[in-house]
Design a protein around this motif. Structure first.
Motif, PDB file in Angstrom:
ATOM      1  N   ARG A 151     -14.262  -3.160   3.002  1.00 11.31           N
ATOM      2  CA  ARG A 151     -14.859  -2.570   1.801  1.00 11.31           C
ATOM      3  C   ARG A 151     -14.202  -3.124   0.547  1.00 11.31           C
ATOM      4  O   ARG A 151     -14.874  -3.434  -0.448  1.00 11.31           O
ATOM      5  CB  ARG A 151     -14.735  -1.053   1.821  1.00 11.31           C
ATOM      6  CG  ARG A 151     -15.305  -0.421   0.561  1.00 11.31           C
ATOM      7  CD  ARG A 151     -15.392   1.084   0.603  1.00 11.31           C
ATOM      8  NE  ARG A 151     -16.164   1.527   1.730  1.00 11.31           N
ATOM      9  CZ  ARG A 151     -15.669   2.236   2.737  1.00 11.31           C
ATOM     10  NH1 ARG A 151     -14.409   2.604   2.742  1.00 11.31           N
ATOM     11  NH2 ARG A 151     -16.420   2.577   3.745  1.00 11.31           N
ATOM     12  N   GLU A 190      -4.101  -5.869   9.957  1.00 11.09           N
ATOM     13  CA  GLU A 190      -2.934  -5.775  10.837  1.00 11.09           C
ATOM     14  C   GLU A 190      -1.650  -5.815  10.041  1.00 11.09           C
ATOM     15  O   GLU A 190      -0.690  -5.134  10.368  1.00 11.09           O
ATOM     16  CB  GLU A 190      -2.954  -6.922  11.847  1.00 11.09           C
ATOM     17  CG  GLU A 190      -3.904  -6.669  12.980  1.00 11.09           C
ATOM     18  CD  GLU A 190      -3.819  -7.729  14.049  1.00 11.09           C
ATOM     19  OE1 GLU A 190      -4.853  -7.965  14.686  1.00 11.09           O
ATOM     20  OE2 GLU A 190      -2.739  -8.308  14.224  1.00 11.09           O
ATOM     21  N   ILE A 230       0.857  -1.185   0.000  1.00 12.56           N
ATOM     22  CA  ILE A 230       0.000   0.000   0.000  1.00 12.56           C
ATOM     23  C   ILE A 230       0.890   1.230   0.000  1.00 12.56           C
ATOM     24  O   ILE A 230       1.822   1.324   0.789  1.00 12.56           O
ATOM     25  CB  ILE A 230      -0.881   0.018   1.275  1.00 12.56           C
ATOM     26  CG1 ILE A 230      -1.812  -1.170   1.265  1.00 12.56           C
ATOM     27  CG2 ILE A 230      -1.657   1.300   1.396  1.00 12.56           C
ATOM     28  CD1 ILE A 230      -2.791  -1.148   0.130  1.00 12.56           C
ATOM     29  N   PRO A 239      -7.259   5.845  -3.571  1.00 10.45           N
ATOM     30  CA  PRO A 239      -7.670   5.462  -2.221  1.00 10.45           C
ATOM     31  C   PRO A 239      -7.192   4.063  -1.888  1.00 10.45           C
ATOM     32  O   PRO A 239      -7.007   3.216  -2.768  1.00 10.45           O
ATOM     33  CB  PRO A 239      -9.204   5.486  -2.287  1.00 10.45           C
ATOM     34  CG  PRO A 239      -9.537   6.297  -3.454  1.00 10.45           C
ATOM     35  CD  PRO A 239      -8.404   6.210  -4.413  1.00 10.45           C
ATOM     36  N   ILE A 240      -6.987   3.817  -0.582  1.00 11.59           N
ATOM     37  CA  ILE A 240      -6.342   2.579  -0.168  1.00 11.59           C
ATOM     38  C   ILE A 240      -7.165   1.360  -0.552  1.00 11.59           C
ATOM     39  O   ILE A 240      -6.625   0.359  -1.025  1.00 11.59           O
ATOM     40  CB  ILE A 240      -6.062   2.633   1.347  1.00 11.59           C
ATOM     41  CG1 ILE A 240      -5.021   3.714   1.604  1.00 11.59           C
ATOM     42  CG2 ILE A 240      -5.584   1.291   1.855  1.00 11.59           C
ATOM     43  CD1 ILE A 240      -4.700   3.931   3.044  1.00 11.59           C
ATOM     44  N   SER A 299       0.910   5.315   0.480  1.00 12.55           N
ATOM     45  CA  SER A 299       0.014   6.331   1.036  1.00 12.55           C
ATOM     46  C   SER A 299      -0.211   7.485   0.088  1.00 12.55           C
ATOM     47  O   SER A 299      -1.260   8.097   0.095  1.00 12.55           O
ATOM     48  CB  SER A 299       0.607   6.895   2.326  1.00 12.55           C
ATOM     49  OG  SER A 299       0.936   5.869   3.187  1.00 12.55           O
ATOM     50  N   SER A 300       0.809   7.816  -0.709  1.00  7.72           N
ATOM     51  CA  SER A 300       0.646   9.041  -1.499  1.00  7.72           C
ATOM     52  C   SER A 300       0.483   8.702  -2.968  1.00  7.72           C
ATOM     53  O   SER A 300       1.076   9.311  -3.826  1.00  7.72           O
ATOM     54  CB  SER A 300       1.841   9.971  -1.280  1.00  7.72           C
ATOM     55  OG  SER A 300       3.027   9.221  -1.336  1.00  7.72           O
ATOM     56  N   ASP A 301      -0.332   7.676  -3.226  1.00 13.39           N
ATOM     57  CA  ASP A 301      -0.456   7.217  -4.597  1.00 13.39           C
ATOM     58  C   ASP A 301      -1.466   8.033  -5.396  1.00 13.39           C
ATOM     59  O   ASP A 301      -1.503   7.986  -6.598  1.00 13.39           O
ATOM     60  CB  ASP A 301      -0.918   5.762  -4.570  1.00 13.39           C
ATOM     61  CG  ASP A 301      -0.346   4.989  -5.727  1.00 13.39           C
ATOM     62  OD1 ASP A 301      -0.721   3.834  -5.883  1.00 13.39           O
ATOM     63  OD2 ASP A 301       0.456   5.589  -6.474  1.00 13.39           O
ATOM     64  N   GLY A 302      -2.342   8.750  -4.731  1.00 12.10           N
ATOM     65  CA  GLY A 302      -3.438   9.406  -5.433  1.00 12.10           C
ATOM     66  C   GLY A 302      -4.612   8.475  -5.609  1.00 12.10           C
ATOM     67  O   GLY A 302      -5.643   8.863  -6.139  1.00 12.10           O
ATOM     68  N   LEU A 305      -1.125  -4.848   6.869  1.00 13.34           N
ATOM     69  CA  LEU A 305      -0.897  -3.626   6.096  1.00 13.34           C
ATOM     70  C   LEU A 305      -0.913  -2.373   6.960  1.00 13.34           C
ATOM     71  O   LEU A 305      -0.591  -1.293   6.472  1.00 13.34           O
ATOM     72  CB  LEU A 305      -1.992  -3.461   5.037  1.00 13.34           C
ATOM     73  CG  LEU A 305      -2.032  -4.497   3.913  1.00 13.34           C
ATOM     74  CD1 LEU A 305      -3.263  -4.239   3.047  1.00 13.34           C
ATOM     75  CD2 LEU A 305      -0.778  -4.404   3.068  1.00 13.34           C
ATOM     76  N   VAL A 306      -1.319  -2.540   8.208  1.00 11.50           N
ATOM     77  CA  VAL A 306      -1.526  -1.411   9.124  1.00 11.50           C
ATOM     78  C   VAL A 306      -2.517  -0.431   8.498  1.00 11.50           C
ATOM     79  O   VAL A 306      -2.208   0.721   8.190  1.00 11.50           O
ATOM     80  CB  VAL A 306      -0.189  -0.710   9.481  1.00 11.50           C
ATOM     81  CG1 VAL A 306      -0.414   0.260  10.634  1.00 11.50           C
ATOM     82  CG2 VAL A 306       0.853  -1.720   9.886  1.00 11.50           C
ATOM     83  N   VAL A 307      -3.713  -0.963   8.293  1.00 10.02           N
ATOM     84  CA  VAL A 307      -4.766  -0.195   7.633  1.00 10.02           C
ATOM     85  C   VAL A 307      -6.055  -0.509   8.374  1.00 10.02           C
ATOM     86  O   VAL A 307      -6.202  -1.571   8.953  1.00 10.02           O
ATOM     87  CB  VAL A 307      -4.855  -0.635   6.153  1.00 10.02           C
ATOM     88  CG1 VAL A 307      -6.206  -0.333   5.582  1.00 10.02           C
ATOM     89  CG2 VAL A 307      -3.796   0.041   5.324  1.00 10.02           C
ATOM     90  N   ASN A 308      -6.978   0.423   8.390  1.00 14.88           N
ATOM     91  CA  ASN A 308      -8.245   0.228   9.084  1.00 14.88           C
ATOM     92  C   ASN A 308      -8.993  -1.007   8.562  1.00 14.88           C
ATOM     93  O   ASN A 308      -9.115  -1.182   7.352  1.00 14.88           O
ATOM     94  CB  ASN A 308      -9.105   1.475   8.888  1.00 14.88           C
ATOM     95  CG  ASN A 308     -10.264   1.524   9.827  1.00 14.88           C
ATOM     96  OD1 ASN A 308     -11.045   0.581   9.918  1.00 14.88           O
ATOM     97  ND2 ASN A 308     -10.377   2.618  10.550  1.00 14.88           N
ATOM     98  N   PRO A 309      -9.472  -1.878   9.448  1.00 13.47           N
ATOM     99  CA  PRO A 309     -10.176  -3.078   8.990  1.00 13.47           C
ATOM    100  C   PRO A 309     -11.389  -2.766   8.114  1.00 13.47           C
ATOM    101  O   PRO A 309     -11.712  -3.536   7.214  1.00 13.47           O
ATOM    102  CB  PRO A 309     -10.618  -3.754  10.291  1.00 13.47           C
ATOM    103  CG  PRO A 309      -9.751  -3.203  11.332  1.00 13.47           C
ATOM    104  CD  PRO A 309      -9.339  -1.842  10.901  1.00 13.47           C
ATOM    105  N   ASN A 310     -12.057  -1.651   8.379  1.00 18.60           N
ATOM    106  CA  ASN A 310     -13.208  -1.299   7.550  1.00 18.60           C
ATOM    107  C   ASN A 310     -12.814  -1.078   6.099  1.00 18.60           C
ATOM    108  O   ASN A 310     -13.581  -1.403   5.178  1.00 18.60           O
ATOM    109  CB  ASN A 310     -13.884  -0.023   8.074  1.00 18.60           C
ATOM    110  CG  ASN A 310     -14.627  -0.299   9.355  1.00 18.60           C
ATOM    111  OD1 ASN A 310     -14.994  -1.436   9.633  1.00 18.60           O
ATOM    112  ND2 ASN A 310     -14.831   0.739  10.141  1.00 18.60           N
TER     113      ASN A 310
END
Lengths: 549, 322, 127
Positions: C55, C44, C5, C12-13, C7-10, C46-51
């Motif tokens: 999605r 966990e 992932i 959305p994750i 973060s600054s790819d432009g 990717l350290v990204v919100n589970p929601n």
């Protein structure tokens, strides 16, 4: 030295730069500390203010109170109290901000400028305080001699502080050793504690005094530069290795007690004791040790001409002044008296937080009282031995013992109440402290003394005694209001009220048996006794005000 | 639902607290902030902030320094009393009931305020007494994972280790609400990763609620469910993250003729560029914008989702440029 | 499952996750029937919100790339070929769009581009 114009210009530029740097450093000193100096000088007047307020209660009015206060302040011990207090206030400005290490200025310049500013600050503060005391109470304090002595002392203090930045333990030891050495030196000039008038203390500053002051100042400067330079380049004295070595050795023996705390309140009480409560017993031990050393070393004739207990009494008076400062420290939650994030977010109610502080303070007072009494008994015994004084242990009267016990109980309760009240004020934060200070001075010092100076026609028709008693009743009303407010806001509970009632009853009983029976004419004393539990309500209220702004 | 409670009433009236309890049956929001305003002297730190934080979400609070984030957090903790408006946490008033509220909150302060003189072991033992939910095994596990020496004094810890120690005591009692004030500031990437992982794990595990304020918007973008932007005490933007990202677009416009001044187009939040190529950021209203751009003689060369960083810069600057 | 992932790819994750999973399936690095990590595990990792991960999984499921079995988690869906082919074409189309835009900026016409593509392909095949 080159006489070429270029060479002179370079030298002028260099000295101009040095002058600019010195000016900037001096500005920093004053800009950082001027508020502290002003507040400190105002705070110094609490001591004569307290004495004045107490004397006001007795019949005789303002002139008598002024006279009694003045005659007490004439004595040399008050000089030392004031020097200690002023020094304690200047001390924060003497510290070593790490920032200075990387300034493009030489170590001698940094040290000399700060030291010079501190000496000037001390001298000026002392001079102002002395002149005001002379004007108000006619105490006839000498200005120049004792002022220079105070300045040299602060220079020494700074030299010690600058050299021991790395090691608090070493610093305390050095300061204590300096105090002992100082007393031994001053003892040569005359009796240390015999009531000697300030008018005779260093009355004239002759060549010999100037020479000794000068040499002492040079020694301070040298030590300060040496210590500062070592710290600046990372080779200062660091005694941490002792602590580490000790903790390695003692680790397996002193295995951390893994038992968890029984309750949140027990944990908070432990925190208060470990963080702040231990200070008073430690200070009592150190001062006690110093007193014992002095009792052993100072020429016997200088200690006292009277009873062997004189020195102990004098030391105890000094200790009481320390109590005020330490009571304040116990209540301060942080350097600027705010509740910081950790303390403010404890899952405890305001009442529980306040109780933890008060319990720790009480424990500290009890321990220190025991320690101090032990040391003072030892001191009195040493002095008696040295003076070959025979203490007649005659028939001990039953009434004497009862009197003594009751007096001690009442005194202990009063001391506890006063110190805990100061702690409560400090718990309340800067605003509460400022208001309390202002009220105290306004009601008890300024108003009565100013009303005397008004033209006769405008002088209020109240006697000083009646004013004092009226204020006492007001205090009682405020105390009751504090308890009522605390009860309504769920800050204090039933056990606290029971404790308050017990304290009042004990105090009244003690007063009764100590010669102030429960009669109508002694009602002010009963009111005093009723004021004793005030901290129990004031502390939770203060926490409530300070914690939720 | 939430009442504007005057301070005296909040403290003295048990009837008010009864009403409050009955009100909480209707809403299950963890934190309810209602028209909260706060000034320090002449400076307005918070200006009419209203929000409800739902349980089980990660709530990101962003804004420049001095925007009011720490002030808002202090209100939630009860360290500031709500003078205008009200704050309710778990349905309780944090000022009136510190034990009930703070016992379920894990807090990591901005300046990592911890008692310097304690060792790590002492700090853990001390905190254990306050939180009924303290899990000793979990705490030890965290301590090993964070590589903290139990006998080390806190004042000797480095900045990152200090943050880890603070995070440890915030997490170990499995709080219902985790509040982190600038958790990543001044920390190396390893510790930052620890903190973010801890946030994710808390949310994924038992559906705990996390409130964290941060400057690092790429972290907020990874981790937050709902984002609130505070600007000079006012709520400039408050919406679920996916709405913000899907709503905002960044367009690169290529004009036929070089533009000497900023081309004014409807619905644009920020402009950047010079001459013939301009980058604009907008929130919705794409069709209008395309039409207006075509009228102005521009062609849409690029269209992308902006990063949170760009959105917030545009939003924070917008009032000034307007 | 190796996903990165940025973060600054432009982008959305969740869209990055969707794209990368589609890519992995399309190129065959994830086989049919292979189990995807759980939402929580991937979050966990990717350290990204589970929601966000949830999605992404929902999008993938509605696009038919993965299928979730009750209680067992998510698996790569069986109907491989037509979808994979469609996705392959879509990926290539995106690349072609970029190439054409560049060519237009550089004022190179389409026939020259096609000729260049053929030449390059011949050269690579002969190596």
């Amino acid at each position: 030295m080159s006489h070429a114009p270029g060479g002179d210009q370079a030298m002028n530029r260099a000295s101009g730069q040095t002058l600019r740097k010195a000016t900037a450093l001096a500005w920093e000193f004053w800009a950082h500390g001027w508020r502290g100096f002003l507040w400190g000088m105002a705070g110094i007047f609490t001591i004569p203010g307290l004495i004045f307020a107490i004397e006001m209660g007795r019949p005789g009015g303002v002139p008598r109170a002024l006279h009694v206060t003045g005659s007490l302040l004439c004595l040399v011990p008050f000089y030392w109290v004031i020097v200690l207090a002023l020094g304690a206030l200047i001390r924060p400005s003497l510290e070593n901000p790490r920032l200075r290490y990387t300034l493009p200025a030489s170590s001698p310049l940094l040290v000399v400028v700060t030291m010079a500013c501190a000496m000037v600050a001390m001298f000026v503060q002392y001079a102002i305080v002395a002149m005001i005391l002379n004007a108000l109470f006619d105490t006839r304090w000498t200005i120049v001699g004792p002022g220079l002595l105070a300045a040299v002392l602060i220079a020494w203090c700074q030299a010690v502080l600058l050299s021991t930045s790395n090691s608090p333990g070493l610093r305390w030891f050095a300061i204590l050793a300096s105090v002992v050495a100082l007393v031994l030196t001053v003892a040569r000039w005359g009796p240390v504690i015999r009531p000697e008038k300030m008018a005779d203390f260093l009355p004239g500053v002759g060549g010999r005094e100037m020479l000794s002051f000068g040499l002492a100042t040079l020694a301070c400067v040298g030590l300060g530069i040496l210590g500062f330079a070592k710290l600046r380049h990372g080779s200062g004295i660091d005694l941490r290795w002792i602590g580490d070595w000790l903790s390695e050795r003692l680790d397996f023996r002193w295995a951390p007690r893994a038992k968890p705390f029984s309750s949140a309140r027990a944990a908070q009480f432990w925190l208060e004791c470990q963080e702040r409560g231990y200070v008073l017993p430690v200070v009592a031990t150190m001062f006690g040790t110093a007193a014992v050393v002095l009792a052993l070393c100072v020429p016997a004739r200088h200690i006292t001409n009277g009873k062997p207990t004189d020195f102990a009494v004098f030391a105890t008076i000094l200790m009481f002044s320390a109590l005020v400062a330490i009571g304040f420290y116990w209540g301060s939650r942080s350097p600027n008296l705010d509740f910081r994030a950790f303390n403010g977010s404890r899952p405890l109610s305001d009442g529980q937080l306040a109780t933890a502080v008060l319990k720790s303070a009480t424990l500290g007072l009890i321990l220190s009282a025991l320690i101090w009494t032990a040391f003072m008994v030892l001191v009195a015994w040493i002095v008696a031995m040295r003076q070959k004084y025979s203490m007649p242990l005659g028939a001990v009267n039953r009434t004497d013992v009862v009197d003594y016990l009751c007096g001690t109980t009442l005194g202990a309760l009063a001391v506890w109440s006063a110190v805990s009240f100061i702690t409560s004020l400090a718990l309340g934060g800067k605003k509460v402290l400022g208001v309390a200070f202002g009220l105290f001075f306004g009601c008890y010092v300024l108003l009565p003394s100013m009303s005397q100076s008004l033209p006769y026609a405008f002088q209020p028709d109240i006697s000083a005694e009646a004013y004092f008693k009226g204020c006492l009743v007001l205090w009682l009303v405020l105390c009751a209001a504090a308890f009522v407010a605390g009860w309504r806001w769920h800050l204090i509970s039933v056990p606290t009220l029971c404790l308050a009632a017990t304290l009042i009853v004990t105090a009244v009983a003690a007063a009764h048996f100590a010669g102030m029976p429960f009669e109508r004419r002694y009602w002010p004393h009963v009111v005093f006794c009723c004021l004793i539990p005030l901290p129990l309500a004031a502390a939770p209220l203060a926490v409530c005000v300070n914690r939720h702004r | 639902m939430s009442q504007t409670a005057r301070p005296e009433n909040a403290m003295s009236n048990t009837a008010t607290s009864n009403t409050a309890t009955s009100n909480t049956v209707q809403s299950n929001a963890i934190v309810e902030i209602d028209h909260l305003s706060r000034s320090f002297g002449s400076k307005k730190a918070l200006d009419d902030v209203t929000h409800s934080i739902e349980p089980g979400l990660v709530f990101g609070l962003v804004g420049e320094n001095g925007a009011g984030k720490t002030t808002l957090i202090k209100h939630i903790l009860g360290m500031l009393k709500a003078t205008h408006g009200s704050v309710r946490v778990f349905g309780l008033d944090p000022v009136r009931d510190p034990v009930g509220v703070l016992g379920r909150i894990g807090y990591l302060s901005e300046d990592r305020d911890l008692p310097d003189w304690m060792t790590v072991a002492q700090l853990m033992r001390y905190n254990q007494a306050f939180y009924p939910g303290w899990d000793e095994r979990f705490a030890d596990q965290l301590r090993d994972q964070f590589e903290l020496d139990p006998q080390q004094q806190i004042k000797r810890l480095s900045r990152g280790q200090r943050a880890r120690a603070g995070l440890l005591i915030a997490l170990a009692h499995r709080p219902d609400l985790l509040i982190l004030d600038e958790p990543s500031s001044g920390l190396d990437p390893v510790v930052r990763n620890d903190i973010l992982s801890a946030i994710i794990r808390s949310v994924a595990d038992e559906g705990r609620t996390v409130v964290f304020s941060s400057h690092l918007l790429d972290e907020v973008e990874r981790v937050a469910d709902h984002v609130m932007l505070l600007h000079k005490g006012r709520v400039a933007l408050s919406a679920p993250l996916h709405e913000i990202l899907s709503g905002h677009r960044r367009l690169v416009l290529r004009f036929e003729a070089p533009q000497s001044a900023r081309p004014e187009l409807p619905g644009v939040l920020s402009y950047q560029g010079e001459g013939r190529e301009w980058t604009v950021l907008c929130n919705g209203g794409l069709e209008e914008l395309r039409v207006a751009a075509a009228h102005a003689g521009a062609q849409v060369v690029e269209e992308e989702t902006p990063t949170l960083d760009e959105i917030f810069l545009a939003r924070a600057r917008a009032p000034r440029s307007a | 499952m190796q996903i990165r992932i940025s973060s600054s790819d432009g982008v959305p994750i969740y869209r990055q996750i969707v794209n990368q999973v589609k890519y992995l399936v399309a190129v065959g690095r994830m086989s049919v029937g292979e189990q995807l990590p759980t939402v929580r595990a991937l979050a966990e990792h990717l350290v990204v919100n589970p929601n966000t991960v949830a999605r992404a999984y929902r999008d993938l499921e509605s696009a038919g790339v993965i299928a979730s079995r009750q209680g067992s988690g998510a698996f790569v869906a069986g109907n491989g070929s037509p979808l994979a082919a469609r996705d392959k074409q879509k990926l290539l189309q995106e690349r072609i769009d970029v190439l054409l835009a560049e060519a237009s900026h550089l004022n190179v016409d389409v026939s020259t581009v096609i000729k260049m593509v053929r030449d390059r392909s011949r050269k690579i095949q002969s190596e």
